[in-house]
Design an enzyme around this catalytic site. Structure first.
Site, PDB file in Angstrom:
ATOM      1  N   LYS A  35       0.842  -1.199   0.000  1.00  0.00           N
ATOM      2  CA  LYS A  35       0.000   0.000   0.000  1.00  0.00           C
ATOM      3  C   LYS A  35       0.879   1.253   0.000  1.00  0.00           C
ATOM      4  O   LYS A  35       2.087   1.187   0.247  1.00  0.00           O
ATOM      5  CB  LYS A  35      -0.914  -0.010   1.230  1.00  0.00           C
ATOM      6  CG  LYS A  35      -0.166   0.042   2.558  1.00  0.00           C
ATOM      7  CD  LYS A  35      -1.106   0.038   3.735  1.00  0.00           C
ATOM      8  CE  LYS A  35      -0.315   0.098   5.050  1.00  0.00           C
ATOM      9  NZ  LYS A  35      -1.191   0.228   6.218  1.00  0.00           N
ATOM     10  N   ARG A 133     -10.917   0.617  15.026  1.00  0.00           N
ATOM     11  CA  ARG A 133     -10.688   1.355  13.794  1.00  0.00           C
ATOM     12  C   ARG A 133     -11.538   0.665  12.745  1.00  0.00           C
ATOM     13  O   ARG A 133     -12.758   0.690  12.825  1.00  0.00           O
ATOM     14  CB  ARG A 133      -9.181   1.367  13.474  1.00  0.00           C
ATOM     15  CG  ARG A 133      -8.745   2.401  12.474  1.00  0.00           C
ATOM     16  CD  ARG A 133      -7.245   2.355  12.237  1.00  0.00           C
ATOM     17  NE  ARG A 133      -6.808   1.076  11.670  1.00  0.00           N
ATOM     18  CZ  ARG A 133      -5.555   0.830  11.280  1.00  0.00           C
ATOM     19  NH1 ARG A 133      -4.624   1.758  11.421  1.00  0.00           N
ATOM     20  NH2 ARG A 133      -5.227  -0.331  10.770  1.00  0.00           N
ATOM     21  N   HIS A 165      -6.520  -6.820  13.252  1.00  0.00           N
ATOM     22  CA  HIS A 165      -5.282  -6.053  13.306  1.00  0.00           C
ATOM     23  C   HIS A 165      -5.002  -5.643  14.741  1.00  0.00           C
ATOM     24  O   HIS A 165      -5.917  -5.244  15.476  1.00  0.00           O
ATOM     25  CB  HIS A 165      -5.408  -4.810  12.422  1.00  0.00           C
ATOM     26  CG  HIS A 165      -4.097  -4.142  12.112  1.00  0.00           C
ATOM     27  ND1 HIS A 165      -3.056  -4.793  11.503  1.00  0.00           N
ATOM     28  CD2 HIS A 165      -3.676  -2.872  12.327  1.00  0.00           C
ATOM     29  CE1 HIS A 165      -2.048  -3.953  11.343  1.00  0.00           C
ATOM     30  NE2 HIS A 165      -2.392  -2.787  11.849  1.00  0.00           N
ATOM     31  N   ARG A 221       1.152 -10.781   7.692  1.00  0.00           N
ATOM     32  CA  ARG A 221       1.182  -9.608   6.820  1.00  0.00           C
ATOM     33  C   ARG A 221       2.425  -8.780   7.164  1.00  0.00           C
ATOM     34  O   ARG A 221       2.500  -8.174   8.243  1.00  0.00           O
ATOM     35  CB  ARG A 221      -0.087  -8.756   7.007  1.00  0.00           C
ATOM     36  CG  ARG A 221      -1.383  -9.527   6.794  1.00  0.00           C
ATOM     37  CD  ARG A 221      -2.588  -8.586   6.798  1.00  0.00           C
ATOM     38  NE  ARG A 221      -2.689  -7.783   8.007  1.00  0.00           N
ATOM     39  CZ  ARG A 221      -3.434  -8.100   9.058  1.00  0.00           C
ATOM     40  NH1 ARG A 221      -4.146  -9.238   9.061  1.00  0.00           N
ATOM     41  NH2 ARG A 221      -3.500  -7.305  10.099  1.00  0.00           N
ATOM     42  N   TYR A 264      15.009  30.952   6.072  1.00  0.00           N
ATOM     43  CA  TYR A 264      13.884  31.734   6.562  1.00  0.00           C
ATOM     44  C   TYR A 264      13.906  31.882   8.085  1.00  0.00           C
ATOM     45  O   TYR A 264      14.114  30.904   8.814  1.00  0.00           O
ATOM     46  CB  TYR A 264      12.562  31.074   6.167  1.00  0.00           C
ATOM     47  CG  TYR A 264      12.204  31.177   4.707  1.00  0.00           C
ATOM     48  CD1 TYR A 264      12.283  32.387   4.023  1.00  0.00           C
ATOM     49  CD2 TYR A 264      11.755  30.063   4.011  1.00  0.00           C
ATOM     50  CE1 TYR A 264      11.943  32.483   2.686  1.00  0.00           C
ATOM     51  CE2 TYR A 264      11.400  30.146   2.667  1.00  0.00           C
ATOM     52  CZ  TYR A 264      11.502  31.366   2.010  1.00  0.00           C
ATOM     53  OH  TYR A 264      11.162  31.454   0.690  1.00  0.00           O
ATOM     54  N   CYS A 311      13.081  24.584   3.722  1.00  0.00           N
ATOM     55  CA  CYS A 311      12.202  25.320   2.820  1.00  0.00           C
ATOM     56  C   CYS A 311      11.464  24.344   1.904  1.00  0.00           C
ATOM     57  O   CYS A 311      11.651  23.133   1.983  1.00  0.00           O
ATOM     58  CB  CYS A 311      13.019  26.308   1.994  1.00  0.00           C
ATOM     59  SG  CYS A 311      14.066  27.384   2.995  1.00  0.00           S
ATOM     60  N   MET A 312      10.638  24.874   1.022  1.00  0.00           N
ATOM     61  CA  MET A 312       9.860  24.008   0.145  1.00  0.00           C
ATOM     62  C   MET A 312      10.739  23.153  -0.754  1.00  0.00           C
ATOM     63  O   MET A 312      10.444  21.972  -0.983  1.00  0.00           O
ATOM     64  CB  MET A 312       8.916  24.842  -0.726  1.00  0.00           C
ATOM     65  CG  MET A 312       7.996  23.998  -1.603  1.00  0.00           C
ATOM     66  SD  MET A 312       6.872  24.971  -2.617  1.00  0.00           S
ATOM     67  CE  MET A 312       5.808  25.675  -1.371  1.00  0.00           C
ATOM     68  N   ASP A 313      11.846  23.719  -1.241  1.00  0.00           N
ATOM     69  CA  ASP A 313      12.659  23.033  -2.243  1.00  0.00           C
ATOM     70  C   ASP A 313      14.110  22.845  -1.832  1.00  0.00           C
ATOM     71  O   ASP A 313      14.904  22.338  -2.626  1.00  0.00           O
ATOM     72  CB  ASP A 313      12.652  23.835  -3.556  1.00  0.00           C
ATOM     73  CG  ASP A 313      11.268  24.311  -3.929  1.00  0.00           C
ATOM     74  OD1 ASP A 313      10.440  23.446  -4.252  1.00  0.00           O
ATOM     75  OD2 ASP A 313      11.017  25.525  -3.868  1.00  0.00           O
TER      76      ASP A 313
END
Length: 385
Positions: A35, A133, A165, A221, A264, A311-313
């Site tokens: 998954k 769950r 589970h 599993r 930043y 930062c983002m990148d």
């Protein structure tokens, strides 16, 4: 040539981990869980590597994941266990995908689609043994298994499995483990009284596979452990090899004076004249912003710490006076056996107060996966019986 930044995935490690886990389970058949795009490693390559290591089943969370495996030509028994309303149940039945049933209403939906297609649906009934769950509440279990038996007698569906589970299998000795096992046995007895004889009964995840032989039943599993990550903090599993290495080349370096604010918010400030190295990975690529001033990085032969805000990148590493140059590799996490001094996904999880599952699954789609090893033909070997 490798991409500037990439997640390198060793398929042979996944295959070897699957074999090792089958040995730990004393040969109990193993379901390889793929998954979430194979826990970030790539669903189809991981599935093939697991099959080569002896996995005789595959597991996904969603039907669309399972359909992707079938589209890739993978024909192992396959279970998709989360089926919300509106999912393509008919497509799954037509593709021979087993469906997890956590809601009595879903059983009727599956039966209706099976009749429409003129096919016998394959289902695994999930009982909630205490995780609270997914799974059918124990109070509703007797009616569910009786209805499933009726539909099976009518040829509409076939109950392939009964499963559950654990809530705390990664905490060996937790009192809930014994309680859940007891409820699971009761659920199996009720299924038997209703006339059901499932092929596989399964409750063990990676952690239970390693520590609870009494919980292996007919199938285990294995998820995170197949990717070489220890499912139990502080527990040693000799021989597991991390399959993913996240690394990037240094984009540039620059010399800055003492007292320079970095990134930043200037959350890091240099305490001397120093060299800063810029790494072109950021939170858009799965490097948590919470790794600001915390995340470990192997660069220039030493483990260092991210300097300043992620930062983002991109993010920055202070390398002092070491001779680090643009183009060199920085390793965020990987196999210390291959990269001495490298952090692992477990190390990152400890620093960030999370679990290693999150570290590997959050590596973004912008980061290419580059594969090494694996079967030459790209198809799974026949798993050993």
């Amino acid at each position: 040539m490798p991409h500037f930044a990439h997640a390198r995935v060793d398929l042979d490690a996944i295959t070897d981990n699957a074999r090792l886990l089958r040995e730990h389970a004393d040969g109990t058949p193993l379901m390889g869980v793929v998954k979430a795009d194979g826990y970030g490693h790539g669903m189809v390559p991981a599935a093939r590597a697991l099959a080569a290591g002896g996995a005789s089943w595959l597991g996904t969370a969603l039907i669309k994941e399972a359909l992707g495996l079938r589209a890739a030509g993978i024909d192992l028994p396959l279970l998709a266990w989360i089926v919300p309303p509106g999912e393509p149940v008919g497509s799954a039945i037509a593709a021979g995908i087993d469906l997890g049933v956590s809601d009595p209403a879903l059983l009727e939906v599956i039966a209706g689609e099976a009749r429409r297609l003129g096919r016998t649906a394959r289902v695994h009934l999930k009982t909630d043994t205490g995780l609270n769950r997914g799974g059918v509440a124990f109070s509703a279990w007797p009616a569910l298994v009786e209805e499933a038996a009726r539909l099976q007698d009518a040829g509409v569906l076939r109950v392939i499995g009964v499963f559950s589970h654990f809530a705390c299998a990664d905490e060996p000795g937790h009192p809930s483990i014994g309680s859940q096992l007891s409820v699971f046995h009761e659920a199996l007895e009720l299924a038997d009284k209703a006339g059901l004889d499932p092929e596989v009964r399964h409750i063990s995840n990676s952690a239970a596979l390693l520590t609870l032989p009494e919980a292996r039943f007919d199938l285990v599993r294995a998820g995170i452990a197949t990717y070489g990550i220890n499912p139990i903090p502080g527990y040693s599993v000799s021989g597991l090899r991390p399959a993913m290495t996240l690394r990037s080349r240094v984009a540039l370096t620059k010399r800055v004076p003492e007292g320079s604010g970095v990134s930043y918010g200037h959350r890091y400030r240099t305490d001397r004249e120093t060299t800063l190295a810029l790494i072109p990975l950021g939170y858009a690529d799965g490097v948590p912003r919470a790794a600001t001033n915390k995340g470990p990085v192997l660069l220039g032969g030493r483990r260092r710490t991210i300097a300043g805000t992620v930062c983002m990148d991109q993010f920055v590493v202070d390398v002092g006076d070491d001779a680090v140059e643009a183009g060199e590799y920085a390793v965020l996490f990987g196999d210390p056996g291959e990269y001495p001094g490298a952090a692992t996904a477990e190390d990152w999880a400890e620093v960030l107060d999370t679990i290693p599952y999150e570290i590997v699954t959050r590596v973004g789609v912008r980061v290419p996966r580059e594969y090494v090893g694996g079967a030459p033909a790209g198809r799974p070997e026949t798993p050993p019986m």
